[in-house]
Design a protein around this motif. Structure first.
Motif, PDB file in Angstrom:
ATOM      1  N   ALA A  58       0.881  -1.076  -0.129  1.00 53.30           N
ATOM      2  CA  ALA A  58       0.113  -0.060  -0.031  1.00 53.30           C
ATOM      3  C   ALA A  58       0.878   1.191  -0.134  1.00 53.30           C
ATOM      4  O   ALA A  58       0.386   2.310  -0.682  1.00 53.30           O
ATOM      5  N   ARG A  59       1.862   1.451   0.710  1.00 50.89           N
ATOM      6  CA  ARG A  59       2.751   2.570   0.957  1.00 50.89           C
ATOM      7  C   ARG A  59       4.019   2.448  -0.049  1.00 50.89           C
ATOM      8  O   ARG A  59       4.916   3.083   0.191  1.00 50.89           O
ATOM      9  N   SER A  60       3.757   1.678  -1.075  1.00 47.11           N
ATOM     10  CA  SER A  60       5.031   1.433  -2.178  1.00 47.11           C
ATOM     11  C   SER A  60       5.305   2.665  -2.990  1.00 47.11           C
ATOM     12  O   SER A  60       4.199   3.477  -3.102  1.00 47.11           O
ATOM     13  N   VAL A  61       6.367   3.122  -3.179  1.00 48.39           N
ATOM     14  CA  VAL A  61       6.545   4.207  -4.279  1.00 48.39           C
ATOM     15  C   VAL A  61       6.871   3.834  -5.505  1.00 48.39           C
ATOM     16  O   VAL A  61       7.082   4.919  -6.447  1.00 48.39           O
ATOM     17  N   LEU A  62       6.673   2.606  -5.715  1.00 48.69           N
ATOM     18  CA  LEU A  62       6.755   2.230  -7.402  1.00 48.69           C
ATOM     19  C   LEU A  62       5.548   2.866  -8.088  1.00 48.69           C
ATOM     20  O   LEU A  62       4.471   2.747  -7.354  1.00 48.69           O
ATOM     21  N   PRO A  63       5.922   3.004  -9.277  1.00 49.71           N
ATOM     22  CA  PRO A  63       4.505   3.684 -10.282  1.00 49.71           C
ATOM     23  C   PRO A  63       3.584   2.492 -10.659  1.00 49.71           C
ATOM     24  O   PRO A  63       3.807   1.271 -10.371  1.00 49.71           O
ATOM     25  N   GLY A  64       2.665   3.115 -11.260  1.00 50.22           N
ATOM     26  CA  GLY A  64       1.628   2.028 -11.837  1.00 50.22           C
ATOM     27  C   GLY A  64       2.200   1.188 -12.896  1.00 50.22           C
ATOM     28  O   GLY A  64       3.185   1.711 -13.753  1.00 50.22           O
ATOM     29  N   CYS A  65       1.637  -0.063 -13.384  1.00 47.91           N
ATOM     30  CA  CYS A  65       2.133  -0.800 -14.481  1.00 47.91           C
ATOM     31  C   CYS A  65       1.433  -0.390 -15.640  1.00 47.91           C
ATOM     32  O   CYS A  65       1.795  -1.017 -16.792  1.00 47.91           O
ATOM     33  N   LYS A  66       0.505   0.365 -15.829  1.00 45.59           N
ATOM     34  CA  LYS A  66      -0.119   0.667 -17.066  1.00 45.59           C
ATOM     35  C   LYS A  66       0.507   1.206 -18.331  1.00 45.59           C
ATOM     36  O   LYS A  66       0.880   0.790 -19.243  1.00 45.59           O
ATOM     37  N   ASN A  67       1.331   2.409 -17.719  1.00 45.74           N
ATOM     38  CA  ASN A  67       2.247   3.091 -18.984  1.00 45.74           C
ATOM     39  C   ASN A  67       3.320   2.162 -19.215  1.00 45.74           C
ATOM     40  O   ASN A  67       3.472   1.995 -20.529  1.00 45.74           O
ATOM     41  N   PRO A  68       4.157   1.378 -18.634  1.00 47.58           N
ATOM     42  CA  PRO A  68       5.233   0.688 -19.040  1.00 47.58           C
ATOM     43  C   PRO A  68       4.572  -0.688 -19.731  1.00 47.58           C
ATOM     44  O   PRO A  68       5.288  -1.109 -20.567  1.00 47.58           O
ATOM     45  N   TYR A  69       3.513  -1.135 -19.174  1.00 47.65           N
ATOM     46  CA  TYR A  69       3.148  -2.263 -19.821  1.00 47.65           C
ATOM     47  C   TYR A  69       2.527  -1.839 -21.030  1.00 47.65           C
ATOM     48  O   TYR A  69       2.612  -2.760 -22.082  1.00 47.65           O
ATOM     49  N   MET A  70       1.806  -0.748 -21.244  1.00 47.24           N
ATOM     50  CA  MET A  70       1.048  -0.448 -22.582  1.00 47.24           C
ATOM     51  C   MET A  70       2.378  -0.171 -23.660  1.00 47.24           C
ATOM     52  O   MET A  70       2.432  -0.690 -24.797  1.00 47.24           O
ATOM     53  N   GLN A  71       3.539   0.346 -23.163  1.00 43.16           N
ATOM     54  CA  GLN A  71       4.815   0.561 -24.062  1.00 43.16           C
ATOM     55  C   GLN A  71       5.227  -0.763 -24.628  1.00 43.16           C
ATOM     56  O   GLN A  71       5.660  -0.752 -25.761  1.00 43.16           O
ATOM     57  N   TYR A  72       5.227  -1.484 -23.484  1.00 36.90           N
ATOM     58  CA  TYR A  72       6.053  -2.746 -23.871  1.00 36.90           C
ATOM     59  C   TYR A  72       5.400  -3.426 -24.905  1.00 36.90           C
ATOM     60  O   TYR A  72       5.735  -4.355 -25.904  1.00 36.90           O
ATOM     61  N   GLU A  73       3.944  -3.690 -24.594  1.00 29.65           N
ATOM     62  CA  GLU A  73       3.199  -4.352 -25.505  1.00 29.65           C
ATOM     63  C   GLU A  73       3.023  -3.934 -26.988  1.00 29.65           C
ATOM     64  O   GLU A  73       3.104  -4.497 -27.996  1.00 29.65           O
ATOM     65  N   ARG A  74       3.119  -2.395 -26.957  1.00 27.86           N
ATOM     66  CA  ARG A  74       3.089  -1.929 -28.238  1.00 27.86           C
ATOM     67  C   ARG A  74       4.250  -2.092 -29.012  1.00 27.86           C
ATOM     68  O   ARG A  74       4.278  -2.499 -30.309  1.00 27.86           O
ATOM     69  N   LYS A  75       5.555  -2.045 -28.547  1.00 30.94           N
ATOM     70  CA  LYS A  75       6.611  -2.631 -29.005  1.00 30.94           C
ATOM     71  C   LYS A  75       6.802  -3.798 -29.603  1.00 30.94           C
ATOM     72  O   LYS A  75       7.142  -4.306 -30.676  1.00 30.94           O
ATOM     73  N   VAL A  76       6.284  -4.829 -28.459  1.00 28.76           N
ATOM     74  CA  VAL A  76       6.472  -6.246 -28.849  1.00 28.76           C
ATOM     75  C   VAL A  76       5.653  -6.639 -29.890  1.00 28.76           C
ATOM     76  O   VAL A  76       5.854  -7.153 -31.006  1.00 28.76           O
ATOM     77  N   LEU A  77       4.284  -6.133 -30.008  1.00 30.32           N
ATOM     78  CA  LEU A  77       3.352  -6.431 -31.181  1.00 30.32           C
ATOM     79  C   LEU A  77       3.688  -5.848 -32.732  1.00 30.32           C
ATOM     80  O   LEU A  77       3.593  -6.530 -33.492  1.00 30.32           O
ATOM     81  N   SER A  78       4.179  -4.466 -32.335  1.00 30.99           N
ATOM     82  CA  SER A  78       4.554  -4.056 -33.609  1.00 30.99           C
ATOM     83  C   SER A  78       5.782  -4.769 -34.175  1.00 30.99           C
ATOM     84  O   SER A  78       5.751  -5.037 -35.443  1.00 30.99           O
TER      85      SER A  78
END
Length: 396
Positions: free
Chosen positions: A264-284
């Motif tokens: 709950a108190r983690s300072v890590l960012p959310g996964c949406k943006n990096p996961y979207m970028q990775y999927e866009r690169k891999v699929l392309s």
């Protein structure tokens, strides 16, 4: 032969008119082979593309070797389309269609053979197929074994595409193996199966390309949102969080899987943006590689369709057509008619001597003939039965 036989006889009966029936006519063969109703006695026209293998049995000799320069060539060879060349191979010919011989279809002690242009075309095409099919299979296997960086994300988020790509690569490797067997053994049956399998590989190659292109192009964000919330599950989200070093989808408070680094108190960012970028690169990259292979695969299919039946210059399957074959039954009827004519003209003793010499010279001892035996009078050929049985015409 006939002149020498006649010279040994002291007195011969004057010859009668050929094919004329008489009461003293005898048959030199048993009744089993004298029925010519089911056989053809016509000497068919023999095209130039079929060699006279019956008159020259034995292995083929090239370029007059071993003192047999007049023997006709029975194989296609690399110059089979030239004027005066035969199209029928012998068993030892370089165009023999089978699996006999040594490595690459060569025989021990034979001279070095040459490949024709169609075989070279198939060789180059199948080499390209082998290269990209083996490369694709290795890439898929390394992804399954989690060798690449972030390859676990592909195993979680793109499992269907990875499975179909692995199946397509495996089928392509299997197809190329059949192609090598057909090319190196000059086996057209293998090449026919190879050409058919190329279409199946083509369809299996397009499926993952279409899936990845559609997922990348049309509303990728919505698909990723639905996948994170519905399809990945707790273990899937945890694996993506560990690979991308993130926590939750938007933040640790939204659809996050608790771990040692995500709480709950983690300072890590959310996964949406990096996961979207990775999927866009891999699929392309995925559909770009697949669609870049498609032109090469189409060229391989065209090469297989045009060249698989011409891996050698031999005509067809190397078999004499049935219309040009002379069966044992036809030969028996022909010899029977010939013997009856000789017996009618010169007597049974002279006919027996001539038939015996003919069988010895032509190596026909295995033919179903018997010694001279008197048989009831018969007409020489079945087509004369209607004439022989017709009542004599009376003048009106």
């Amino acid at each position: 032969m006939l002149a020498s036989t006649m010279a040994t006889q002291t007195q011969l009966d004057p010859p009668n008119t050929p094919f004329a029936p008489s009461g003293s006519q005898t048959s030199l063969t048993p009744p089993l082979v004298r029925d010519s109703s089911g056989v053809s006695l016509t000497v068919n026209y023999l095209p130039h593309k079929f060699s006279n293998t019956l008159l020259s049995p034995g292995p083929r000799k090239r370029k007059g070797k071993n003192g047999n320069a007049g023997m006709p060539k029975r194989g296609g060879g690399v110059e089979a389309f030239k004027s005066g060349e035969a199209r029928m191979p012998g068993e030892g010919d370089e165009d023999y269609d089978g699996v006999n011989g040594g490595f690459f279809g060569a025989q021990r002690g034979a001279k070095k053979l040459r490949w024709n242009r169609f075989k070279w075309c198939l060789f180059v095409a199948n080499s390209v197929l082998s290269i990209y099919s083996i490369t694709g299979l290795i890439m898929c296997l390394l992804t399954w074994f989690n060798i690449w960086t972030h390859s676990d994300i592909i195993r979680v988020g793109n499992r269907a595409e990875l499975a179909i790509s692995t199946l397509a690569a495996s089928l392509a490797v299997f197809t190329s193996t059949i192609g090598w067997a057909g090319i190196l053994l000059n086996n057209r049956a293998f090449l026919a199966v190879y050409t058919f399998l190329l279409w199946i590989v083509f369809a299996s190659l397009l499926i993952p390309g279409y899936i990845t292109y559609k997922k990348h192009t049309f509303n990728l964000e919505g698909k990723v949102n639905a996948q994170w919330s519905r399809n990945l599950g707790t273990s899937g989200r945890l694996r993506v969080q560990n690979q991308l070093n993130c926590c939750g989808y938007f933040s640790p408070f939204v659809e996050a899987t608790v771990s040692q680094t995500c709480y709950a108190r983690s300072v890590l960012p959310g996964c949406k943006n990096p996961y979207m970028q990775y999927e866009r690169k891999v699929l392309s990259t995925w559909y770009t590689v697949i669609f870049s292979i498609v032109p090469f695969h189409i060229a391989i299919i065209v090469a297989g369709l045009l060249c698989s039946n011409h891996v050698t210059y031999r005509f067809g399957k190397g078999m004499m057509p049935k219309a040009y074959r002379l069966s044992l039954n036809s030969m028996a009827v022909i010899m029977d008619n010939y013997a009856n004519q000789l017996a009618e003209q010169y007597g049974s003793e002279v006919a027996s001597d001539i038939i015996a010499r003919s069988r010895s010279n032509l190596q026909l001892d295995s033919m179903p003939y018997s010694p001279l035996q008197p048989q009831p009078p018969s007409i020489n050929h079945a087509k004369y039965d209607s004439i022989g049985s017709r009542a004599p015409e009376t003048a009106t």
